[in-house]
Design an enzyme around this catalytic site. Structure first.
Site, short mmCIF file in Angstrom:
data_model
loop_
_atom_site.label_atom_id
_atom_site.label_comp_id
_atom_site.label_asym_id
_atom_site.label_seq_id
_atom_site.Cartn_x
_atom_site.Cartn_y
_atom_site.Cartn_z
N ASP A 135 0.83 -1.22 0.00
CA ASP A 135 0.00 0.00 0.00
C ASP A 135 0.86 1.27 0.00
O ASP A 135 0.36 2.36 -0.28
CB ASP A 135 -0.96 0.02 1.20
CG ASP A 135 -0.26 -0.02 2.56
OD1 ASP A 135 0.98 -0.11 2.62
OD2 ASP A 135 -0.99 0.04 3.58
N GLU A 136 2.16 1.12 0.31
CA GLU A 136 3.02 2.32 0.41
C GLU A 136 3.20 3.02 -0.93
O GLU A 136 3.62 4.18 -0.97
CB GLU A 136 4.39 1.95 1.00
CG GLU A 136 4.27 1.36 2.39
CD GLU A 136 5.56 1.37 3.18
OE1 GLU A 136 6.53 2.02 2.78
OE2 GLU A 136 5.59 0.71 4.24
O1 DAU Z 1 2.44 -0.92 4.50
C1 DAU Z 1 3.09 -2.07 4.07
C2 DAU Z 1 4.55 -1.99 4.44
O2 DAU Z 1 4.63 -2.18 5.85
C3 DAU Z 1 5.40 -3.04 3.72
O3 DAU Z 1 5.37 -2.78 2.33
C4 DAU Z 1 6.85 -2.99 4.23
O4 DAU Z 1 7.59 -4.02 3.61
C5 DAU Z 1 6.82 -3.21 5.72
O5 DAU Z 1 8.13 -3.12 6.24
C6 DAU Z 1 5.91 -2.19 6.42
O6 DAU Z 1 6.50 -0.85 6.35
P1 DAU Z 1 6.47 0.14 7.62
O7 DAU Z 1 7.55 1.13 7.46
O8 DAU Z 1 5.09 0.63 7.88
O9 DAU Z 1 6.81 -0.94 8.79
P2 DAU Z 1 7.79 -0.84 10.07
O10 DAU Z 1 7.50 -2.04 10.92
O11 DAU Z 1 9.19 -0.59 9.67
O12 DAU Z 1 7.24 0.45 10.83
C7 DAU Z 1 5.90 0.51 11.29
C8 DAU Z 1 5.72 1.87 11.94
O13 DAU Z 1 6.48 1.92 13.15
C9 DAU Z 1 6.23 3.03 11.10
O14 DAU Z 1 5.37 4.17 11.30
C10 DAU Z 1 7.62 3.33 11.67
C11 DAU Z 1 7.46 2.95 13.14
N1 DAU Z 1 8.68 2.43 13.78
C12 DAU Z 1 9.36 1.41 13.20
C13 DAU Z 1 10.50 0.91 13.77
C14 DAU Z 1 11.28 -0.22 13.11
C15 DAU Z 1 9.10 2.96 15.01
O15 DAU Z 1 8.46 3.88 15.57
N2 DAU Z 1 10.23 2.44 15.57
C16 DAU Z 1 10.97 1.44 15.01
O16 DAU Z 1 12.01 1.04 15.59
#
Ligand code: DAU
Ligand code: NAD
Length: 351
Positions: A135-136
């Site tokens: 969805d990104e």
């Molecule tokens: O929306 C689908 C996407 O979701 C996928 O296409 C990606 O492959 C997948 O990694 C995921 O992306 P996000 O960037 O949304 O996922 P992430 O788990 O890295 O981060 C989720 C949210 O949490 C985002 O707003 C950033 C925040 N975050 C992430 C990390 C790793 C934090 O606040 N602290 C962190 O340490």
């Protein structure tokens, strides 16, 4: 669609790919499933231990950025269909090293498209190239509205720009060469086998070890979460019932602010680990925001639900409980993937 059943699944040793491989191997014993994976830091054959001896499962180690190897592999296996999940998938890594994302997500996808086009050129009809996307690609929402299949692309990170580019190439191959393709764009997945660089498994691991829980910015960013097995079922539905040339959004209408998810995880884990209520919340630490951090994602999945009859099966609280249980039961898996290179990544990212 997809009349024949020799299926090449790329990225099958990763988080979502392993759930898709397991579903197809067990649900369709008559299909031959080929799992093509380069086994990068994110690929782990441990994820598939329970099905690796099945007669209809075959593992092929290979890199989709290797054009010659992909052409040869397609001529050798002669897959009827492709389920393409292999990708560099972590936004924070894409900010540090965009080229790795261009190589795998863009050039790797085009290599697969070329190999499929060449193999299927005499008869495109009974084949399918199913591209799994995110969805990104639609960008970032403010407080209102949802991403529809018709929403204009507006990717904002190197990761989402590379996925958007790959989606465009897949559609271009349909338009230009008549390649039978379908695309789905899914929201954030969570569940077992999720690599602990992503928010939910990272926090589970850190709570377990009493380490700080790094929340980017104020934790106000919103993501729309879907249990990984529900995504795998949606992929099964679209593979068998979707219309060639179409795009389907996948999501669970399940929006959460990051800070609320982390608080929920703290509560669930305090109970499971017999800690006093409120213990783990003390680990919450607000850190420098992600560069260009998308504010909100929210998927409208009505097309998939109304036209193909798919529905998410789990409520978030139930899914989180199952996920935490899995990580606490599979300590070896977590310890293995957090040793070695993970430590280097963690120090580089969080100090
Ligand atoms: O929306 C689908 C996407 O979701 C996928 O296409 C990606 O492959 C997948 O990694 C995921 O992306 P996000 O960037 O949304 O996922 P992430 O788990 O890295 O981060 C989720 C949210 O949490 C985002 O707003 C950033 C925040 N975050 C992430 C990390 C790793 C934090 O606040 N602290 C962190 O340490
Ligand atoms: P992941 O990072 O867990 O797994 C990716 C897999 O691809 C790994 O097994 C890795 O070894 C393999 N791979 C990477 N580069 C490769 C290459 N050059 N050649 C062959 N294999 C390679 O990713 P994931 O979270 O399971 O995501 C799978 C797909 O779903 C990706 O295309 C991603 O964009 C998409 N997606 C993910 C989410 C999510 O929330 N995780 C949501 C929507 C869409």
């Amino acid at each position: 669609m997809a009349a024949n059943k020799k299926i090449l699944i790329t990225g099958g040793a990763g988080f979502i790919g392993s759930h898709v491989v397991r579903l197809f191997v067990t649900k369709y014993p008559d299909y031959q499933i080929y799992n093509l994976d380069a086994l990068t830091y994110a690929g782990n054959l441990e994820n598939l231990k329970d099905i690796e001896e099945q007669d209809n499962y075959h593992f092929v180690k290979g890199d989709i950025t290797d054009e010659a190897a992909m052409t040869e592999l397609f001529q050798e296996i002669k897959p009827d269909s492709v389920l393409h999940l292999a990708a560099e998938s972590h936004v924070d890594r894409s900010i540090k090293d965009p080229m790795a994302f261009i190589r795998t997500n863009v050039m790797g996808t085009v290599n697969l498209l070329n190999a499929a086009k060449e193999l299927w050129k005499e008869d495109m009809d009974n084949h399918l190239f199913y591209h799994i996307s995110t969805d990104e690609v639609y960008g970032s929402l403010d407080d209102g509205g949802y991403f529809l299949e018709t929403t204009s692309y507006d990717p904002k990170s190197p990761y989402s720009a590379s996925k958007a580019s790959s989606d465009h190439f897949v559609r271009a191959y349909r338009n230009t060469y008549g390649l039978p393709v379908v695309i789905s764009n899914c929201s954030n997945n969570y569940g077992p086998n999720h690599f602990p660089e992503k928010l939910i498994p990272l926090c589970i691991n850190n709570i377990k070890h009493n380490k700080p829980l790094p929340i980017y910015g104020k934790g106000e960013n919103v993501r729309d979460w879907l249990y990984v097995e529900d995504h795998a079922r949606a992929i099964d539905t679209i593979f068998h019932q979707g219309k060639v040339g179409e795009t389907y959004n996948i999501g669970g209408f399940n929006e959460w602010k990051n800070i609320d998810i982390v608080r929920l995880l703290c509560q669930v884990m305090d109970k499971k680990l017999d800690r006093a209520e409120g213990t783990s919340e003390k680990l919450i630490t607000f850190v420098t925001d992600r560069a260009g951090h998308d504010l909100r994602y929210a998927i409208d999945a009505h097309k998939l639900m109304n036209e193909l009859g798919w529905e998410p099966s789990l409520q978030f609280e139930e899914g989180i409980e199952k996920t935490v249980d899995w990580y606490l039961t599979n300590e070896d898996w977590l310890d293995n993937v957090t040793s070695g290179n993970y430590q280097k990544y963690y120090t580089g990212q969080y100090g």
